[in-house]
Design an enzyme around this catalytic site. Structure first.
Site, PDB file in Angstrom:
ATOM      1  N   ASP A 251       1.452   2.678   3.322  1.00 48.46           N
ATOM      2  CA  ASP A 251       0.592   3.717   3.339  1.00 48.46           C
ATOM      3  C   ASP A 251       1.527   4.992   3.430  1.00 48.46           C
ATOM      4  O   ASP A 251       0.974   6.003   3.787  1.00 48.46           O
ATOM      5  CB  ASP A 251      -0.406   3.822   4.414  1.00 48.46           C
ATOM      6  CG  ASP A 251      -1.491   4.784   4.029  1.00 48.46           C
ATOM      7  OD1 ASP A 251      -1.895   5.278   2.954  1.00 48.46           O
ATOM      8  OD2 ASP A 251      -2.411   5.225   4.914  1.00 48.46           O
TER       9      ASP A 251
ATOM     10  N   LEU B 130      -5.047   9.041   7.871  1.00 44.81           N
ATOM     11  CA  LEU B 130      -6.559   8.482   7.982  1.00 44.81           C
ATOM     12  C   LEU B 130      -6.267   7.093   7.487  1.00 44.81           C
ATOM     13  O   LEU B 130      -5.538   6.866   6.285  1.00 44.81           O
ATOM     14  CB  LEU B 130      -7.534   9.251   7.078  1.00 44.81           C
ATOM     15  CG  LEU B 130      -7.727  10.535   7.778  1.00 44.81           C
ATOM     16  CD1 LEU B 130      -8.490  11.301   6.597  1.00 44.81           C
ATOM     17  CD2 LEU B 130      -8.525  10.485   8.852  1.00 44.81           C
TER      18      LEU B 130
ATOM     19  N   ALA C 164      -3.967  14.989   5.374  1.00 44.20           N
ATOM     20  CA  ALA C 164      -3.800  13.591   6.117  1.00 44.20           C
ATOM     21  C   ALA C 164      -2.703  12.681   5.328  1.00 44.20           C
ATOM     22  O   ALA C 164      -3.005  12.540   3.988  1.00 44.20           O
ATOM     23  CB  ALA C 164      -5.200  12.863   6.238  1.00 44.20           C
TER      24      ALA C 164
ATOM     25  N   HIS D 295     -10.290   1.195   1.758  1.00 42.09           N
ATOM     26  CA  HIS D 295     -10.170   2.305   2.726  1.00 42.09           C
ATOM     27  C   HIS D 295     -11.507   2.290   3.748  1.00 42.09           C
ATOM     28  O   HIS D 295     -12.468   2.751   3.649  1.00 42.09           O
ATOM     29  CB  HIS D 295     -10.034   3.839   2.227  1.00 42.09           C
ATOM     30  CG  HIS D 295      -9.892   4.805   3.259  1.00 42.09           C
ATOM     31  ND1 HIS D 295      -8.626   5.364   3.558  1.00 42.09           N
ATOM     32  CD2 HIS D 295     -10.544   5.270   4.495  1.00 42.09           C
ATOM     33  CE1 HIS D 295      -8.531   6.274   4.689  1.00 42.09           C
ATOM     34  NE2 HIS D 295      -9.885   6.187   5.177  1.00 42.09           N
TER      35      HIS D 295
ATOM     36  N   LEU E 221       2.533   7.225  -4.387  1.00 40.53           N
ATOM     37  CA  LEU E 221       3.816   7.675  -4.911  1.00 40.53           C
ATOM     38  C   LEU E 221       3.615   9.222  -5.326  1.00 40.53           C
ATOM     39  O   LEU E 221       4.551   9.706  -5.789  1.00 40.53           O
ATOM     40  CB  LEU E 221       4.293   6.836  -6.027  1.00 40.53           C
ATOM     41  CG  LEU E 221       4.984   5.710  -5.444  1.00 40.53           C
ATOM     42  CD1 LEU E 221       5.566   4.768  -6.559  1.00 40.53           C
ATOM     43  CD2 LEU E 221       6.296   6.051  -4.718  1.00 40.53           C
ATOM     44  N   ARG E 222       2.334   9.381  -5.857  1.00 42.28           N
ATOM     45  CA  ARG E 222       1.982  10.798  -6.354  1.00 42.28           C
ATOM     46  C   ARG E 222       2.719  11.008  -7.898  1.00 42.28           C
ATOM     47  O   ARG E 222       2.935   9.951  -8.619  1.00 42.28           O
ATOM     48  CB  ARG E 222       2.518  12.085  -5.602  1.00 42.28           C
ATOM     49  CG  ARG E 222       2.348  11.951  -4.143  1.00 42.28           C
ATOM     50  CD  ARG E 222       1.092  11.782  -3.764  1.00 42.28           C
ATOM     51  NE  ARG E 222       0.833  11.891  -2.360  1.00 42.28           N
ATOM     52  CZ  ARG E 222      -0.090  11.552  -1.528  1.00 42.28           C
ATOM     53  NH1 ARG E 222      -1.097  10.925  -1.952  1.00 42.28           N
ATOM     54  NH2 ARG E 222      -0.397  11.640   0.045  1.00 42.28           N
TER      55      ARG E 222
ATOM     56  N   ASN F 157      -5.093   7.353  -6.193  1.00 39.29           N
ATOM     57  CA  ASN F 157      -5.780   8.526  -5.652  1.00 39.29           C
ATOM     58  C   ASN F 157      -5.004   9.776  -6.096  1.00 39.29           C
ATOM     59  O   ASN F 157      -4.355  10.814  -5.306  1.00 39.29           O
ATOM     60  CB  ASN F 157      -6.184   8.573  -4.398  1.00 39.29           C
ATOM     61  CG  ASN F 157      -5.000   8.489  -3.351  1.00 39.29           C
ATOM     62  OD1 ASN F 157      -3.980   7.939  -3.608  1.00 39.29           O
ATOM     63  ND2 ASN F 157      -4.985   9.217  -2.145  1.00 39.29           N
TER      64      ASN F 157
ATOM     65  N   HIS G 203       0.709  -1.374   0.151  1.00 37.98           N
ATOM     66  CA  HIS G 203      -0.078  -0.124   0.097  1.00 37.98           C
ATOM     67  C   HIS G 203       0.960   1.353  -0.062  1.00 37.98           C
ATOM     68  O   HIS G 203       1.502   1.786   1.116  1.00 37.98           O
ATOM     69  CB  HIS G 203      -0.865  -0.186   1.198  1.00 37.98           C
ATOM     70  CG  HIS G 203      -1.803   1.092   1.053  1.00 37.98           C
ATOM     71  ND1 HIS G 203      -3.153   1.136   1.552  1.00 37.98           N
ATOM     72  CD2 HIS G 203      -1.716   2.463   1.113  1.00 37.98           C
ATOM     73  CE1 HIS G 203      -3.819   2.172   1.371  1.00 37.98           C
ATOM     74  NE2 HIS G 203      -3.037   3.014   1.272  1.00 37.98           N
TER      75      HIS G 203
ATOM     76  N   HIS H 148       3.131  14.562   1.659  1.00 39.90           N
ATOM     77  CA  HIS H 148       2.504  16.063   1.475  1.00 39.90           C
ATOM     78  C   HIS H 148       3.665  17.008   1.632  1.00 39.90           C
ATOM     79  O   HIS H 148       4.466  16.627   2.587  1.00 39.90           O
ATOM     80  CB  HIS H 148       1.322  16.048   2.488  1.00 39.90           C
ATOM     81  CG  HIS H 148       0.247  15.221   2.156  1.00 39.90           C
ATOM     82  ND1 HIS H 148      -0.729  15.751   1.305  1.00 39.90           N
ATOM     83  CD2 HIS H 148      -0.313  14.190   2.622  1.00 39.90           C
ATOM     84  CE1 HIS H 148      -1.784  14.530   1.277  1.00 39.90           C
ATOM     85  NE2 HIS H 148      -1.283  13.793   2.082  1.00 39.90           N
TER      86      HIS H 148
ATOM     87  N   LYS I  82      -9.280  -0.178  -5.932  1.00 34.31           N
ATOM     88  CA  LYS I  82      -9.551   0.454  -4.367  1.00 34.31           C
ATOM     89  C   LYS I  82     -10.873   1.511  -4.430  1.00 34.31           C
ATOM     90  O   LYS I  82     -11.298   2.143  -4.918  1.00 34.31           O
ATOM     91  CB  LYS I  82      -8.302   1.734  -4.462  1.00 34.31           C
ATOM     92  CG  LYS I  82      -8.270   2.175  -3.371  1.00 34.31           C
ATOM     93  CD  LYS I  82      -7.636   1.566  -1.969  1.00 34.31           C
ATOM     94  CE  LYS I  82      -8.038   2.174  -0.627  1.00 34.31           C
ATOM     95  NZ  LYS I  82      -6.769   3.046  -0.288  1.00 34.31           N
TER      96      LYS I  82
HETATM   97  C1  NCD Z   1      -3.586   9.058   1.977  1.00 38.86           C
HETATM   98  C2  NCD Z   1      -3.018  10.115   0.839  1.00 38.86           C
HETATM   99  O1  NCD Z   1      -2.465  11.321   1.162  1.00 38.86           O
HETATM  100  O2  NCD Z   1      -3.171  10.009  -0.143  1.00 38.86           O
HETATM  101  N1  NCD Z   1      -3.563   9.717   3.341  1.00 38.86           N
HETATM  102  C3  NCD Z   1      -3.568   9.194   4.489  1.00 38.86           C
HETATM  103  O3  NCD Z   1      -3.801   9.506   5.525  1.00 38.86           O
HETATM  104  N2  NCD Z   1      -3.519   7.804   4.576  1.00 38.86           N
HETATM  105  C4  NCD Z   1      -4.778   8.484   1.524  1.00 38.86           C
HETATM  106  C5  NCD Z   1      -5.336   7.241   2.124  1.00 38.86           C
HETATM  107  O4  NCD Z   1      -4.780   6.181   2.010  1.00 38.86           O
HETATM  108  O5  NCD Z   1      -6.036   7.502   3.063  1.00 38.86           O
HETATM  109 ZN    ZN Z   2      -3.379   5.101   1.700  1.00 40.46          ZN
END
Ligand code: NCD
Ligand code: ZN
Length: 347
Positions: free
Chosen positions: A248, A220, A264, A137, A17-18, A42, A14, A252, A100
């Site tokens: 995860d 989150l 988050a 999620h 990578l943006r 996402n 999980h 950011h 997802k």
């Molecule tokens: C994730 C994100 O920034 O893309 N943020 C997070 O708090 N985990 C999205 C996600 O997996 O919920």
């Molecule tokens: Zn995630």
């Protein structure tokens, strides 16, 4: 005492990578440790088609450091308008390894998420038929539900009905944070597995407020109580194949974290394997580490474990590093909980 451990190269089941500069800046941290990763879809424009997934996969491959064999495994972002046909088309070209489910509004870039699970039942039917896993999620977005109860309520409102209607559907309950979640997975069969993050092995909700409100401990699903963390830790070190590592890691920029309405997501890729090893060491469970990081997830997704190994060493003094990386004109801070980091990759 064990001060060094060699394990089959881990995979990250999980990962966020943006794109663009951020992708280029964060990818080397994951590629150094992990053989493969399930890459979350996402993006600002979510990955919803086989074509988009293949384009994104190409961009990741192109951003890999020289000589890296890191393999991105793509996923599809489920929306209200995804059709069973989309899934069959993607399956035919092996474009996705999972689909997802982000409940609409649950987390970062989830505006296009599913508004009511019943709207995608025909898609779930198709997935069950072909054996495509559903990655979830697991939080409800109902504003009336306490933020710390959202995982537990998701089980009752979404997972239970989905399991009843699609008992053969493979489901990954992502980033498990609660005792309720662990207990639920334990009651299910092999079609229900869960990923566990490094930060949920370390944090409780106290960490969000320690020394003042700290957005770098905010992700989150949000970290929960000591009892919840204990359940998650026990599941991780249990040797039960249904629990495996998904970091995860979710970068950011500092400007998105250090403001009211902080984003988050915790960027943990560089310290992820060190901290996981450290927790397993503290729990006298180093013998269970390799299964959790390098075997069970691969088996669930239908892969052989990686063909190489990594070695980690326990240092006498806490690992020193910059704890941030540069991304264009900004920085991204690396996950640094209160616990000093002692375990580190041996190059
Ligand atoms: C994730 C994100 O920034 O893309 N943020 C997070 O708090 N985990 C999205 C996600 O997996 O919920
Ligand atoms: Zn995630």
């Amino acid at each position: 005492m064990n001060n060094e451990i060699t394990i089959i190269r881990p995979d990250d089941w999980h990962l966020h990578l943006r794109e663009g500069e951020m992708l280029a800046a964060v990818l080397p941290s994951s590629a150094k440790i992990y053989g493969r990763a399930i890459v979350m879809p996402n993006l600002t424009v979510p990955v919803t088609t086989a074509k988009q997934a293949e384009e994104y996969r190409r961009r990741i491959i192109d951003a890999r450091p020289e000589g890296s064999n890191f393999e991105p495994l793509m996923t599809c972002y489920l929306t209200d308008s995804t059709s069973a046909e989309d899934i069959h088309t993607a399956y035919a070209v092996k474009a996705f390894h999972a689909v997802k489910l982000f409940p609409a509004g649950a987390t970062t870039n989830s505006d296009n998420g599913v508004t009511d699970i019943k709207k995608v039942y025909s898609v779930l039917e198709a997935m069950q038929e072909i054996g495509m896993p559903l990655s979830v999620h697991g939080e409800v977005t109902d504003p009336e539900v306490d933020v710390f109860d959202r995982e537990a309520v998701f089980i009752d409102r979404v997972l239970k009905p989905v399991r009843e209607n699609f008992p053969e559907l493979k489901i990954i309950f992502e980033h498990l944070t609660s005792k309720a979640g662990v207990d639920y997975v334990l009651e299910q069969d092999e079609n229900m597995v869960a990923t566990i993050t490094p930060h949920h092995l370390l944090l409780t909700r106290n960490d969000l407020f320690k020394g003042g409100m700290n957005p770098y401990m905010y992700c989150l699903p949000v970290a929960k109580t000591f009892e919840d963390r204990e359940a998650v830790r026990r599941a991780a070190v249990s040797g039960d194949e249904r629990f495996f590592l998904g970091t995860d890691s979710a970068p950011h920029p500092a400007r998105a974290k250090e403001k009211a309405g902080a984003a988050a997501g915790i960027f943990n890729a560089p310290t992820s394997i060190g901290y996981v090893t450290q927790v397993f060491d503290e729990l006298n469970a180093l013998d269970k580490l390799e299964g959790f990081t390098s075997i069970y997830g691969a088996r669930f997704y239908g892969f052989s474990p990686n063909g190489s190994t990594i070695t980690l060493a326990k240092r006498e003094n806490p690992v020193e590093m910059d704890w941030q990386i540069k991304v264009g004109g900004d920085i991204v801070k690396i996950f640094k909980p209160d616990t000093p980091l002692l375990w580190d990759l041996v190059d």
